[in-house]
Structures are given as C-alpha cells and as structure tokens.
Design an enzyme around this catalytic site. Sequence first.
Site, mmCIF file in Angstrom:
data_model
loop_
_atom_site.group_PDB
_atom_site.id
_atom_site.type_symbol
_atom_site.label_atom_id
_atom_site.label_comp_id
_atom_site.label_asym_id
_atom_site.label_seq_id
_atom_site.Cartn_x
_atom_site.Cartn_y
_atom_site.Cartn_z
ATOM 1 N N ASP A 11 21.820 27.431 56.220
ATOM 2 C CA ASP A 11 21.463 27.046 57.569
ATOM 3 C C ASP A 11 22.364 25.911 58.054
ATOM 4 O O ASP A 11 22.802 25.057 57.271
ATOM 5 C CB ASP A 11 20.000 26.592 57.605
ATOM 6 N N HIS A 65 14.241 28.916 62.316
ATOM 7 C CA HIS A 65 15.415 29.012 61.449
ATOM 8 C C HIS A 65 15.194 30.019 60.322
ATOM 9 O O HIS A 65 16.087 30.771 59.963
ATOM 10 C CB HIS A 65 15.744 27.634 60.841
#
Length: 494
Positions: free
Chosen positions: A123, A20
């Site tokens: 995110d 990520h």
Amino acid sequence: SQQSHNPLHVTFLPFPSPGHMIPMIDTARLLAKHGVNVTIITTHANASTFQKTIDSDFSLGYSIKTHLIEFPSAQVGLPDGVENLKDGTSSEILSKINRGISMLRDPIEVLFKDLQPDCIVTDMMYPWTVEAAAKLNIPRIHFYSSSYFSSCAFHFIMKYRPHDNLVSDTQKFTIPSFPHTIEMTPLQIPDWLREKNPATAYFEPIYESEEKSYGTLYNSFHELESEYEKLCNTTRGIKSWSVGPVSAWAKKDDEKKGDKGHIEENGKVAEWLNWLNSKQNESVLYVSFGSLTRLTHAQLVEIAHGLENSGHNFIWVVRKNDMDESENSFLQDFEGRMKESKKGYIIWNWAPQLQILDHPATGGIVTHCGWNSILESLNAGLPMIAWPMFAEQFYNEKLLVDVLKIGVRVGAKENKSWDSICVEAMVRREEIAKAVEILMGSGQESKEMRMRAKKLGDASKRTIEEGGHSYNNLIQFIDELKSLKKSKALGDSA
Ligand code: UDP
C-alpha cells in the site's frame, strides 16, 4: 514446465482501513486467479474480514495464503481486535491504531526476508517498503487506491505549490500541468499540504515513494481518465498499470461462487432488500460517507432534514460512531418517521454497498468521493452527489463534476483533517435538498448525467473482459514480473 514448478510469488501488504484493504485484497485475488502464487501479510482481526472470501476462492481453482503478524495491542493500550482505522471512534484511538501500525515495520521486514518473494505489492501508506525491497533486491510495486487524477494533483501541487502566496484560503488557484483547467482553493487541499504541520512529515514520503518504486498499480481504467493516466506515465515518468475497477472482477467471481452476500438474513430476504424491492426503478438515493468519516450531530441533523425535504426516497448509512446517546434519540425519531412515510431507510454502521448500488431501484448516490465508492457507483452506472470531506476527495470531486460531468457538487468548502470531528455543520439542508432534486428529479441535467454515467459503467464492465484495457494491463503486469524473475535467475546463475 519451469514456470509451473517455480511460479511467480508476489507478497501483498495491505493497509488496515476498508478503503485500502478491499481493493488490495481484490487485486491479490485477481493475480492468484491468473496463476500467481500470492501471500497476504496482515494481522488477525484484519484477516478475519476477508478470510472466508479467499477460502471459498478455492472452488474457483485458486488459493491465497495469509501470513499473520501480531498487532501490538497491549503496547499501544488498545483492546484486542481493534486493528483497523474504521474502529477509530475517537482521535485518541485512531492515533493508537496508527502507532500500532507503525510498530509492525520490523516484523514485516523479517517476514519479507523469510518469504523471499519475487515482488512486493505494498500500500502507498508504507513508504519504508521502498528501502526494504531495495535491501532484498526485489521490485516494490506501489499500490495507489485512488484516481490518477488525484495522484497527479498531489504531485503537481506539491511540486509547484500554486496555493502559496495567495491572499486568502478561499482564493482560487489552478492545478498546474493539468490538461483541463481545474480550479480549487487552498482550503480544499489537505492541511498538511497547505502548510507544514506534524502530518506533513508523515504524508510527504508517502507521495514521494511512488517515484522511487518499480511501478504503480492503479485501481482505475483507461476509458475513465486516460489523459491523467498519460500525464502520470509520460510527464511524471511513472511506470503504471491501470487494472480496475478491481471490485468488478471480484463481483463476477463472487457471483460465480453463488455468494449471496447480505441478501439473506436468517434464511429470509434481508429487510433492506425488501424495502428496495418495493421501490420503483432508479427512484432511491443511496447516502454513504465511507468507512472513516465522522459527522457532527449538527451535520447529521442537516442531512436528515435535507433528505426529508427533498421528497425523494433514500437509504442512508449512519455510523453509530457519529453519535452519543442524546443525539441518538433524534435519529431514532427520524428513523421511525421515515419508516411510516416509507420515504427513507436507515442502515446502521455498515451497508452491503455493492449490492445496494447494483439494485435496479437505486438511482444515485451521495458520496464523500472516496475512490472505491466512486468506482462502485460508476460500475453500477449511477450519477453522484459529490460531498468531499478529507484527503484527496476534493480532487475526486473535480474529476466527477468538472471532467466526467457525472456529479452534482453539494458545495463542500473545506478539507477536514480526517481524524478530527468537525465542529459545525458544513453543508446546510437547503443545499442538500437542492442537490438531491438536481440528481433525482426529472430535469435535463439529471438525464444527461445519468446517460454519461451509464456509458462509463458499460466501459467499466468491458475493460475487465478479455481484450479490454484493464485486462491487457493485468496480463502485461504479470508478464513483466515474470520476465524480471527470469532475468534475475539467469543473473544469479551466471
Ligand atoms: N463500504 C461498505 N459499506 C459501508 C461503507 C463502506 O461496504 O457501509 C465499503 C465501500 O463499498 C468501499 C469501501 O468500504 O469499498 C470504502 O472505500 P472508499 O474509498 O469509498 O472510502 P473510505 O472509507 O476509504 O473513505
């Protein structure tokens, strides 16, 4: 001008796992390069993984600020510096890290308020930022670190639940609303989606938050999965921008800086590089299961034998996390034997993946179908052996094998809960050796996959050049945020 005195300010909030963080930091650098004032919010240990890179970006004419927040190590009972999911050597440590991450919510909200950015890019793993952004009256951009294909698969499977009411977990269903006929089994989707469990309450809001956001940044590119980009934008009504592969932009910038990466160790050519240099073009298989996967000893043994029996050259990244002491001796013996036969090279823990993939001797990859690994392999023009393990990886496997036709399936059958160690070997040595022979051998199937992978690799390089789809999408994204800022300023002063 007005613009240069009051540039667009965008705050990035990455999620602490390599798969990520890496693409989000690359995206933050990309915006900074295009004149955006960028702030990254993260913890100390996580910042240390990219600080050097963004500091040296200064030489390219842009700079990025980091805002550090403190990880509540003591409160969750973790030693200092264990702040990233890749440090999760056991389920217990993982759940502590996750608890620590959830405790960051309040300090982050305070920081958003202090910084007053024009936009937050967060995110997907932080669905609560939807409300935080609404309170501040700023747009929240959802950062999705995998394929359009997987995002749409989640959406339509959650919506229509085609896996309910089948007679068994291995009966096939078709993903609803997809332009291709994609078959999978309930066992291949995440357990929390198969039936309600404690993880369901964690993941459902994550996948629902995309619809509630201003828009989504996808680390993908038009030429790769245009039909699924369209499905996302039209049928689902998401405003999205595909700006990837972001690792390809970053790679070019790092090259400009003369960043040597890992090719030197103590002033000498690194050992892995020497080893690769001694091999023929496209003769080496790179084997990696990403940054989080843990394998059982039984599975490691099957992989070792499968690779050895295939007779092909390989570089295999093995994480020490995967082993205890007694298991260690098997792999040390194996490593010694491979050194002698010069057939295999083991890299312990962490490999310079981008550089290995780009080396001319590398001819293919065994991947757990993590999206970053897929994009990085594609960018290097490499075909793949698809060995999905958990999360959305089985969707990515279908994209590689059934749609793009650049992958061989190894035959993985079950989506493992990513925080639990699997109990038995999932894939046997014969199946592994067979897949390796199909990919690395001289058969027609391999030639065709290789050709298609190279074509997509070329497209992935062109799309980020001026005039390419990803390039244009990036400019449009920034322009849209600028005009939002402007109309807000007008509204405020009226
Ligand atoms: N990676 C690396 N060296 C390793 C393992 C992983 O550089 O030994 C990088 C890889 O290049 C990719 C990321 O870590 O950028 C892993 O992301 P991916 O989406 O492939 O898988 P995940 O780790 O999230 O499961």
